[in-house]
Design a protein around this motif. Structure first.
Motif, PDB file in Angstrom:
ATOM      1  N   GLU A 178      40.072  37.017  36.844  1.00 42.33           N
ATOM      2  CA  GLU A 178      39.624  35.632  36.704  1.00 42.33           C
ATOM      3  C   GLU A 178      40.761  34.660  37.000  1.00 42.33           C
ATOM      4  N   GLU A 200      41.463  34.629  40.675  1.00 43.77           N
ATOM      5  CA  GLU A 200      40.436  33.879  41.391  1.00 43.77           C
ATOM      6  C   GLU A 200      40.741  32.388  41.361  1.00 43.77           C
ATOM      7  N   LYS A 251      36.950  34.443  45.850  1.00 44.24           N
ATOM      8  CA  LYS A 251      35.957  34.882  44.873  1.00 44.24           C
ATOM      9  C   LYS A 251      36.370  36.196  44.213  1.00 44.24           C
ATOM     10  N   LYS A 299      34.643  38.695  43.271  1.00 45.33           N
ATOM     11  CA  LYS A 299      34.037  39.920  43.817  1.00 45.33           C
ATOM     12  C   LYS A 299      34.796  40.424  45.043  1.00 45.33           C
ATOM     13  N   TYR A 300      35.423  39.487  45.816  1.00 45.38           N
ATOM     14  CA  TYR A 300      36.198  39.893  46.979  1.00 45.38           C
ATOM     15  C   TYR A 300      37.560  40.457  46.557  1.00 45.38           C
ATOM     16  N   LYS A 303      38.126  42.004  43.752  1.00 46.42           N
ATOM     17  CA  LYS A 303      37.818  43.326  43.207  1.00 46.42           C
ATOM     18  C   LYS A 303      37.549  44.324  44.320  1.00 46.42           C
ATOM     19  N   ALA A 304      36.833  43.877  45.370  1.00 49.26           N
ATOM     20  CA  ALA A 304      36.531  44.748  46.505  1.00 49.26           C
ATOM     21  C   ALA A 304      37.810  45.169  47.223  1.00 49.26           C
ATOM     22  N   ASN A 357      36.665  48.592  48.813  1.00 42.40           N
ATOM     23  CA  ASN A 357      35.243  48.546  49.140  1.00 42.40           C
ATOM     24  C   ASN A 357      35.009  47.555  50.271  1.00 42.40           C
ATOM     25  N   ILE A 409      31.368  45.255  51.213  1.00 47.31           N
ATOM     26  CA  ILE A 409      30.900  43.948  50.741  1.00 47.31           C
ATOM     27  C   ILE A 409      31.824  42.818  51.164  1.00 47.31           C
TER      28      ILE A 409
END
Length: 236
Positions: free
Chosen positions: A32, A35, A41, A43-44, A46-47, A52, A55
């Protein structure tokens, strides 16, 4: 230890995601917080750490994410970009292999299907024709059908004549006691036979085109009323 040689521990190369994750954990920074600082973001981020790529957006955007995140974590820019380029190549190779496999599978499926269907239909047609021919030949070469409708076997009649009727194959020849009887297109035959007093033997025979025969033997007893009356009085 051998003179002139020393042991040296070789560190295993971390992936880009492992490098980013370890650096963040070492600095005790949450996703957080990262970010908010990088404007990327969560999610990016984390990816990227999990490797990953499915995504993640286009590479041009991912490269910007990697630079912003590595700068925030204080990681050497050259090292990060080097890992990024390597993993980007690996990603494309994996993606290309998957596409090639799917394309090959798809091509095989659509390449074979029309021919298989055509061959299957032709095979069914041929098998049906062969089966029909075998059925017809079997019927042609087998014994003809023969069914006596009238009279019943071992019948006693009072008249000196009797009607004989039955069913057979339409193309069969019917003989009753060696006398030919006409056969209709439906395979029905009917004839009248003169009887002599006492037991009469009826031989009904059907013959097809291949000279195969089917026959039945019936007995009919002709007993006039006068004879029956005399027999009755005699028994009394």
């Amino acid at each position: 230890m051998i003179s002139g040689f020393s042991k040296k521990k070789i560190k295993s190369q971390k992936s880009l995601g492992e490098l980013l994750l370890c650096s963040r954990k070492k600095k005790e920074i949450s996703l957080e917080e990262a970010e908010l600082a990088t404007k990327v973001k969560l999610k990016y981020l984390k990816a990227l750490e999990e490797g990953n790529w499915n995504i993640l957006p286009l590479d041009v955007y991912v490269r910007g994410f990697v630079l912003s995140y590595s700068k925030f974590l204080g990681i050497d820019k050259k090292e990060v970009l080097s890992l990024f380029e390597v993993e980007k190549v690996l990603k494309y190779q994996k993606h290309t292999n998957q596409l090639t496999y799917k394309k090959s599978y798809k091509d095989i499926r659509f390449l074979i299907t029309p021919r298989v269907i055509a061959s299957f239909v032709v095979s069914l047609f041929v098998m049906g024709m062969v089966g029909y021919i075998i059925f017809q030949v079997s019927n042609f070469a087998g014994m003809p059908a023969l069914k006596i409708i009238n009279p019943q076997n071992n019948t006693i009649v009072e008249s000196d004549s009797i009607d004989i009727s039955g069913l057979t194959d339409p193309d069969a020849v019917v003989m009753v006691n060696e006398e030919r009887v006409p056969v209709t297109e439906e395979g029905r035959f009917n004839s009248s036979l003169k009887l002599h007093r006492g037991v009469n033997v009826l031989k009904v025979k059907a013959i097809n085109k291949t000279k195969k025969e089917a026959f039945q033997i019936y007995t009919v007893e002709y007993k006039p009323k006068t004879a029956q009356a005399i027999e009755l009085l005699t028994n009394q």
